[in-house]
Structure formats: structure tokens, C-alpha cells
Design a protein around this motif. Structure first.
Motif, PDB file in Angstrom:
ATOM      1  N   TYR A 107      38.748 -29.930 -42.290  1.00 58.89           N
ATOM      2  CA  TYR A 107      37.557 -29.133 -42.591  1.00 58.89           C
ATOM      3  C   TYR A 107      37.556 -28.708 -44.061  1.00 58.89           C
ATOM      4  O   TYR A 107      36.538 -28.847 -44.753  1.00 58.89           O
ATOM      5  CB  TYR A 107      37.499 -27.917 -41.666  1.00 58.89           C
ATOM      6  CG  TYR A 107      36.430 -26.924 -42.056  1.00 58.89           C
ATOM      7  CD1 TYR A 107      35.086 -27.251 -41.961  1.00 58.89           C
ATOM      8  CD2 TYR A 107      36.765 -25.662 -42.528  1.00 58.89           C
ATOM      9  CE1 TYR A 107      34.097 -26.352 -42.322  1.00 58.89           C
ATOM     10  CE2 TYR A 107      35.784 -24.751 -42.888  1.00 58.89           C
ATOM     11  CZ  TYR A 107      34.454 -25.096 -42.787  1.00 58.89           C
ATOM     12  OH  TYR A 107      33.488 -24.205 -43.155  1.00 58.89           O
ATOM     13  N   LEU A 108      38.674 -28.203 -44.555  1.00 63.20           N
ATOM     14  CA  LEU A 108      38.760 -27.784 -45.957  1.00 63.20           C
ATOM     15  C   LEU A 108      38.522 -28.958 -46.894  1.00 63.20           C
ATOM     16  O   LEU A 108      37.836 -28.815 -47.918  1.00 63.20           O
ATOM     17  CB  LEU A 108      40.125 -27.149 -46.237  1.00 63.20           C
ATOM     18  CG  LEU A 108      40.427 -25.853 -45.492  1.00 63.20           C
ATOM     19  CD1 LEU A 108      41.851 -25.387 -45.800  1.00 63.20           C
ATOM     20  CD2 LEU A 108      39.412 -24.766 -45.812  1.00 63.20           C
ATOM     21  N   ASP A 109      39.041 -30.132 -46.547  1.00 62.81           N
ATOM     22  CA  ASP A 109      38.827 -31.332 -47.357  1.00 62.81           C
ATOM     23  C   ASP A 109      37.354 -31.725 -47.374  1.00 62.81           C
ATOM     24  O   ASP A 109      36.810 -32.103 -48.422  1.00 62.81           O
ATOM     25  CB  ASP A 109      39.669 -32.499 -46.836  1.00 62.81           C
ATOM     26  CG  ASP A 109      41.168 -32.291 -47.033  1.00 62.81           C
ATOM     27  OD1 ASP A 109      41.576 -31.386 -47.791  1.00 62.81           O
ATOM     28  OD2 ASP A 109      41.945 -33.038 -46.375  1.00 62.81           O
ATOM     29  N   ARG A 110      36.695 -31.654 -46.218  1.00 59.28           N
ATOM     30  CA  ARG A 110      35.273 -31.999 -46.161  1.00 59.28           C
ATOM     31  C   ARG A 110      34.426 -30.996 -46.944  1.00 59.28           C
ATOM     32  O   ARG A 110      33.460 -31.387 -47.607  1.00 59.28           O
ATOM     33  CB  ARG A 110      34.788 -32.092 -44.709  1.00 59.28           C
ATOM     34  CG  ARG A 110      35.324 -33.336 -44.010  1.00 59.28           C
ATOM     35  CD  ARG A 110      34.808 -33.512 -42.594  1.00 59.28           C
ATOM     36  NE  ARG A 110      35.378 -32.498 -41.706  1.00 59.28           N
ATOM     37  CZ  ARG A 110      34.669 -31.673 -40.948  1.00 59.28           C
ATOM     38  NH1 ARG A 110      33.354 -31.728 -40.926  1.00 59.28           N
ATOM     39  NH2 ARG A 110      35.273 -30.782 -40.175  1.00 59.28           N
ATOM     40  N   LEU A 111      34.792 -29.713 -46.888  1.00 60.91           N
ATOM     41  CA  LEU A 111      34.092 -28.701 -47.691  1.00 60.91           C
ATOM     42  C   LEU A 111      34.214 -29.034 -49.177  1.00 60.91           C
ATOM     43  O   LEU A 111      33.212 -29.003 -49.906  1.00 60.91           O
ATOM     44  CB  LEU A 111      34.685 -27.315 -47.452  1.00 60.91           C
ATOM     45  CG  LEU A 111      34.169 -26.470 -46.318  1.00 60.91           C
ATOM     46  CD1 LEU A 111      34.915 -25.138 -46.274  1.00 60.91           C
ATOM     47  CD2 LEU A 111      32.684 -26.225 -46.398  1.00 60.91           C
ATOM     48  N   ALA A 113      34.892 -31.877 -50.639  1.00 54.78           N
ATOM     49  CA  ALA A 113      34.178 -33.112 -50.972  1.00 54.78           C
ATOM     50  C   ALA A 113      32.672 -32.883 -51.080  1.00 54.78           C
ATOM     51  O   ALA A 113      31.990 -33.524 -51.868  1.00 54.78           O
ATOM     52  CB  ALA A 113      34.474 -34.190 -49.928  1.00 54.78           C
ATOM     53  N   ALA A 114      32.168 -31.929 -50.291  1.00 53.06           N
ATOM     54  CA  ALA A 114      30.736 -31.629 -50.301  1.00 53.06           C
ATOM     55  C   ALA A 114      30.375 -30.603 -51.370  1.00 53.06           C
ATOM     56  O   ALA A 114      29.198 -30.294 -51.562  1.00 53.06           O
ATOM     57  CB  ALA A 114      30.306 -31.115 -48.922  1.00 53.06           C
ATOM     58  N   GLY A 115      31.383 -30.055 -52.046  1.00 55.68           N
ATOM     59  CA  GLY A 115      31.115 -29.016 -53.038  1.00 55.68           C
ATOM     60  C   GLY A 115      30.622 -27.745 -52.375  1.00 55.68           C
ATOM     61  O   GLY A 115      29.832 -26.996 -52.952  1.00 55.68           O
ATOM     62  N   ALA A 116      31.076 -27.504 -51.147  1.00 57.84           N
ATOM     63  CA  ALA A 116      30.622 -26.346 -50.375  1.00 57.84           C
ATOM     64  C   ALA A 116      31.744 -25.312 -50.302  1.00 57.84           C
ATOM     65  O   ALA A 116      32.859 -25.554 -50.763  1.00 57.84           O
ATOM     66  CB  ALA A 116      30.210 -26.786 -48.977  1.00 57.84           C
ATOM     67  N   VAL A 125      29.407 -24.959 -58.014  1.00 60.02           N
ATOM     68  CA  VAL A 125      28.600 -25.768 -58.927  1.00 60.02           C
ATOM     69  C   VAL A 125      29.519 -26.801 -59.565  1.00 60.02           C
ATOM     70  O   VAL A 125      30.562 -26.470 -60.126  1.00 60.02           O
ATOM     71  CB  VAL A 125      27.957 -24.884 -60.026  1.00 60.02           C
ATOM     72  CG1 VAL A 125      27.164 -25.742 -60.979  1.00 60.02           C
ATOM     73  CG2 VAL A 125      27.078 -23.799 -59.400  1.00 60.02           C
ATOM     74  N   ARG A 126      29.128 -28.048 -59.446  1.00 57.91           N
ATOM     75  CA  ARG A 126      29.899 -29.125 -60.074  1.00 57.91           C
ATOM     76  C   ARG A 126      29.271 -29.466 -61.409  1.00 57.91           C
ATOM     77  O   ARG A 126      28.054 -29.633 -61.509  1.00 57.91           O
ATOM     78  CB  ARG A 126      29.898 -30.358 -59.185  1.00 57.91           C
ATOM     79  CG  ARG A 126      30.737 -30.184 -57.969  1.00 57.91           C
ATOM     80  CD  ARG A 126      30.943 -31.499 -57.291  1.00 57.91           C
ATOM     81  NE  ARG A 126      31.885 -31.320 -56.208  1.00 57.91           N
ATOM     82  CZ  ARG A 126      32.172 -32.234 -55.329  1.00 57.91           C
ATOM     83  NH1 ARG A 126      31.599 -33.406 -55.407  1.00 57.91           N
ATOM     84  NH2 ARG A 126      33.036 -32.015 -54.388  1.00 57.91           N
ATOM     85  N   ILE A 127      30.112 -29.597 -62.417  1.00 58.72           N
ATOM     86  CA  ILE A 127      29.651 -29.956 -63.740  1.00 58.72           C
ATOM     87  C   ILE A 127      30.259 -31.318 -64.083  1.00 58.72           C
ATOM     88  O   ILE A 127      31.472 -31.507 -63.939  1.00 58.72           O
ATOM     89  CB  ILE A 127      30.075 -28.895 -64.782  1.00 58.72           C
ATOM     90  CG1 ILE A 127      29.437 -27.560 -64.401  1.00 58.72           C
ATOM     91  CG2 ILE A 127      29.672 -29.326 -66.169  1.00 58.72           C
ATOM     92  CD1 ILE A 127      29.911 -26.393 -65.226  1.00 58.72           C
TER      93      ILE A 127
END
Length: 129
Positions: A107-111, A113-116, A125-127
Motif C-alpha cells: 500500500y505504501l509503495d502504491r501511494l 508511485a501515485a504521488g499520494a 507535488v512532483r517537480i
């Protein structure tokens, strides 16, 4: 076919937001309300088939408001965000217990990867790439 393990004790610790499950061999598991919410077996979370899962975000502060038995085979958990449509069978609850470490990391990995984020008040926020 063998029967799934059925908890001999279930206790909700509201202050720590943990659900404790005790089994006949004195196995004890403490699952966070957040973990139970993000792995709810409902269609809202799991979708209606493979690949339709919906990543749950911002659930770090979630609590369980009520627990209702469903026949002699499951529990219905009512979460503080109003979610109550998942029926947690004894088998699924035991899977949640025994797979917690791996499933939580997934779950943490999927978060990530989704930038969530787990916290609803924090925006990721991804830069750049």
C-alpha cells in the motif's frame, strides 16, 4: 474444505484506533483502522474486477465507529468517513492479519508511485520527472 480461523476475541481500541483480534491458539493481531479501511473488501475499494481497484488516500485519521456481526461468517465495519459497505469475512480478516506487513508495504509503495499521501491535509507535488 477447512473452516477459516474465527476470532475468539475482538476488541476495538478507540484511542489508538486499533482492532485487536485473538484466535483460539492465543495468536493476537492488532490492525490499524487505516489498514482495514484501505483494504476494505467493498466494491468501492476493490472495484468489480482485476485492475479496477481504487487507491485509498488520506485515511491516516480514520477510525471505526461501529462493528456489526454479519451472520456467523463476517463483520461489517463502519468507518468514521461513512464507509460501511465492506463485509469482512473471517477468512479475509485472517488474511489481513497474517499478511499485514507485506500488504501494508505494498500500500505504501502504491501511494508513493501515485504521488499520494496517507494524510488528507498534505498534498504531494512532483517537480520534474
Amino acid at each position: 474444505m477447512t473452516q477459516p480461523p474465527i476470532p475468539t476475541g475482538i476488541e476495538l481500541h478507540k484511542r489508538t484506533k486499533m482492532l485487536e483480534l485473538v484466535y483460539s491458539d492465543n495468536e493476537r493481531y492488532s490492525l490499524s483502522c487505516e489498514y482495514l479501511r484501505v483494504y476494505s473488501p467493498s466494491a468501492e475499494v476493490r472495484g468489480h474486477g482485476p485492475g479496477q481497484e481504487v487507491l485509498q488516500t488520506g485515511k491516516i485519521n480514520i477510525a471505526i465507529d461501529a462493528i456489526h456481526p454479519v451472520g456467523s461468517y463476517a463483520l461489517q465495519l463502519v468507518f468514521s468517513d461513512g464507509h460501511d459497505s465492506g463485509i469482512f469475512s473471517w477468512d479475509y480478516l485472517y488474511q489481513l492479519c497474517t499478511n499485514e506487513k507485506d500488504w501494508w508495504q505494498d500500500y505504501l509503495d502504491r501511494l508513493a508511485a501515485a504521488g499520494a499521501n496517507r494524510d488528507p491535509d498534505i498534498q504531494v507535488v512532483r517537480i520534474g520527472n
